[in-house]
Design a protein around this motif. Structure first.
Motif, PDB file in Angstrom:
ATOM      1  N   ALA A 113      28.437 -12.702 -11.274  1.00 55.79           N
ATOM      2  CA  ALA A 113      29.720 -11.994 -11.973  1.00 55.79           C
ATOM      3  C   ALA A 113      29.582 -10.615 -12.546  1.00 55.79           C
ATOM      4  O   ALA A 113      30.346  -9.690 -12.522  1.00 55.79           O
ATOM      5  N   ALA A 114      28.109 -10.721 -13.159  1.00 56.61           N
ATOM      6  CA  ALA A 114      27.954  -9.530 -13.834  1.00 56.61           C
ATOM      7  C   ALA A 114      27.513  -8.204 -13.002  1.00 56.61           C
ATOM      8  O   ALA A 114      28.102  -7.067 -13.361  1.00 56.61           O
ATOM      9  N   ASN A 157      29.315  -8.093  -9.942  1.00 59.30           N
ATOM     10  CA  ASN A 157      30.280  -7.489  -9.287  1.00 59.30           C
ATOM     11  C   ASN A 157      31.241  -6.714 -10.461  1.00 59.30           C
ATOM     12  O   ASN A 157      31.771  -5.712 -10.094  1.00 59.30           O
ATOM     13  N   SER A 158      31.079  -7.289 -11.474  1.00 61.74           N
ATOM     14  CA  SER A 158      31.751  -6.358 -12.505  1.00 61.74           C
ATOM     15  C   SER A 158      31.443  -4.982 -12.552  1.00 61.74           C
ATOM     16  O   SER A 158      32.060  -4.270 -12.758  1.00 61.74           O
ATOM     17  N   ALA A 159      30.101  -4.764 -12.515  1.00 57.03           N
ATOM     18  CA  ALA A 159      29.517  -3.542 -12.663  1.00 57.03           C
ATOM     19  C   ALA A 159      29.788  -2.890 -11.357  1.00 57.03           C
ATOM     20  O   ALA A 159      29.971  -1.366 -11.710  1.00 57.03           O
ATOM     21  N   ARG A 186      32.578  -2.703  -9.595  1.00 54.15           N
ATOM     22  CA  ARG A 186      34.069  -2.658  -9.272  1.00 54.15           C
ATOM     23  C   ARG A 186      34.481  -1.265  -9.687  1.00 54.15           C
ATOM     24  O   ARG A 186      35.258  -0.671  -8.900  1.00 54.15           O
ATOM     25  N   PRO A 206      37.516  -2.893  -3.624  1.00 55.37           N
ATOM     26  CA  PRO A 206      37.375  -4.604  -3.706  1.00 55.37           C
ATOM     27  C   PRO A 206      36.906  -5.245  -2.306  1.00 55.37           C
ATOM     28  O   PRO A 206      36.281  -6.253  -2.418  1.00 55.37           O
ATOM     29  N   LEU A 255      32.986  -5.238  -2.087  1.00 57.35           N
ATOM     30  CA  LEU A 255      32.318  -5.981  -2.842  1.00 57.35           C
ATOM     31  C   LEU A 255      31.492  -7.295  -2.406  1.00 57.35           C
ATOM     32  O   LEU A 255      32.169  -8.093  -1.361  1.00 57.35           O
ATOM     33  N   ARG A 292      30.184 -10.719  -1.342  1.00 65.24           N
ATOM     34  CA  ARG A 292      30.709 -12.335  -1.382  1.00 65.24           C
ATOM     35  C   ARG A 292      30.169 -12.886  -0.489  1.00 65.24           C
ATOM     36  O   ARG A 292      30.465 -12.858   0.968  1.00 65.24           O
TER      37      ARG A 292
END
Length: 461
Positions: A392-393, A395-397, A399, A404, A407, A409
């Motif tokens: 999560a950290a 992918n947040s960085a 964005r 999207p 990203l 996954r």
């Protein structure tokens, strides 16, 4: 031109190499080369597996002087060596190890006798085939490419003119890269020998060993490395002797890493562009901007989506594996590798660019994107070495930098990535990670094998 000297003219007493703490003149090197050449069997191809750079150079130049072909595999994996032996049943291995490698017939190169005679310089036809080098396998099966003496000689001298213009003259050259690989062969063996510099026999890997080997060299010093090795060297924060310059290749170099290197080491950092097929053809100083400058006498021409190089030391027009933007007759920008370009739901990007963004995030030590399913509906995934970070950290960085759709996954966390000696991840190794971590159990049981390389390998240089 009917022939070329095996070694270019040099002043009397010119130190060509430093080996085992001793300075070796060009005359002494030549005498050792010819002594070894006299022991070679006529016509047999040679597999040069010497671990010491000076011993490797002795074997390479002895083979040239005697007319033997040197086979230079990018990897010594048993399957690679077995394939070479099957293709060349009369293969003879040159080695500086006690035991014959892979049980092959072997001629062992030991510490040479100190030579005092000054032998006559052999003359080599420029069209003489002297080496067969192989692509790295980062985009599939390693492919062989034949090199002639004249082409290697001219390419090394073109590199010397470009590099020495930055350093102010010939340097003592230390490399962290393997010398059987095209980049290491050209920049750590042929550049000093054909360009009037000093070859260094050591091939250090760990930062402390790099610092120690550099300290043993006379100034000016020139370090040949890769982005992967460079990052490790900078992270170690070990003081290095003054450098005239550094050189990087085998993967795109992030501007942030180049800026950090120049500030920390106090020397200009150059990138070199080329391939196994073409040899090196251009350079840039990464911190000065994105533009690459071709070597003198070369030209580029675009036909459709592809770019062709021609002229100077190239024996024939050569298609490049990269997407380039031509700026004028001598400058271009590198957009990405054809094999790296991806299209997801109509949006295009480059895996090399995505890797660059991911690797520059704080806390990410290493990473590699891949596209396990190459259909347009496929999802990107990534393997990451990032202790203490969560998916999560990361992918947040990512964005703020990525659409999207790009990203990853999933994100798969690993302790390390299977990089080879040039810092690349071979296609087969990446496919193995995909099969292990990304394919469902049912697909894994019925997987057809590794014949199709995955998308996500790095530059084949």
């Amino acid at each position: 031109m009917s022939s070329l000297p095996l070694l270019p003219p040099a002043p009397a007493g010119h130190v060509l190499a430093l080996h085992a703490g001793r300075a070796i003149s060009q005359d002494e090197f030549l005498a050792q080369v010819l002594a070894l050449a006299a022991a070679l069997p006529a016509g047999r191809p040679l597999l040069n597996l010497c671990n010491d750079r000076y011993h490797f150079a002795l074997g390479l130049f002895a083979a040239i002087a005697h007319g033997n072909l040197s086979l230079l595999p990018n990897s010594t994996a048993p399957e690679n060596i077995a394939a070479l032996h099957a293709a060349h049943p009369d293969l003879l291995c040159l080695s500086d190890q006690q035991e014959p490698p892979f049980g092959l017939p072997t001629l062992r190169i030991t510490a040479p006798e100190i030579a005092t005679a000054t032998p006559a310089m052999p003359q080599i036809p420029p069209e003489q085939v002297v080496a067969c080098v192989f692509t790295s396998g980062s985009t599939g099966q390693p492919q062989p490419h034949i090199k002639t003496f004249g082409r290697l000689f001219a390419c090394a001298q073109a590199e010397a003119r470009r590099i020495w213009a930055t350093t102010g003259g010939p340097c003592a050259v230390l490399g962290t890269v393997p010398f059987q690989h095209m980049y290491g062969l050209e920049s750590t063996v042929l550049l000093p020998i054909f360009g009037g510099g000093i070859l260094c026999g050591e091939r250090p890997f760990f930062p402390a060993d790099v610092a120690s080997a550099l300290a043993d060299l006379p100034a000016p010093r020139f370090l040949v490395t890769t982005p992967f090795h460079l990052r490790n060297l900078l992270d170690a924060e070990i003081a290095l002797p003054p450098l005239a310059a550094l050189l990087s290749a085998t993967a795109p170099l992030a501007t942030e890493l180049a800026t950090r290197a120049e500030a920390q080491l106090g020397a200009p950092l150059l990138e070199i562009y080329g391939s196994t097929e073409t040899g090196q053809i251009a350079t840039r100083r990464t911190t000065a901007g994105p533009d690459w400058a071709l070597f003198e006498g070369l030209s580029l021409e675009q036909e459709g989506d592809y770019t062709w190089a021609d002229g100077a030391f190239l024996e024939q027009r050569q298609q490049l594996g990269d997407v380039l933007e031509l700026l004028d007759e001598s400058r271009f920008r590198l957009i990405g590798r054809h094999a790296d370009m991806i299209n997801i739901a109509g949006k295009r990007s480059s895996l090399a660019y995505l890797n660059h963004i991911l690797c520059k995030l704080p806390g990410v030590r290493d990473a590699a994107f891949c596209l396990p399913d190459e259909s347009e509906a496929g999802r990107l995934a990534a393997f990451v070495v990032a202790p203490g970070l969560s998916a999560a950290a990361i992918n947040s960085a990512l964005r703020p930098y990525l659409d999207p759709l790009f990203l990853p996954r999933p994100l798969v966390f690993l302790d390390s990535l299977p990089r080879n000696a040039t810092g690349k991840i071979p296609a087969a190794e990446l496919q193995a990670l995909i099969e292990q971590h990304l394919k469902p159990q049912e697909s894994r049981r019925s997987a057809p094998g590794l014949s199709s390389p995955p998308r996500g390998a790095q530059h084949d240089r």
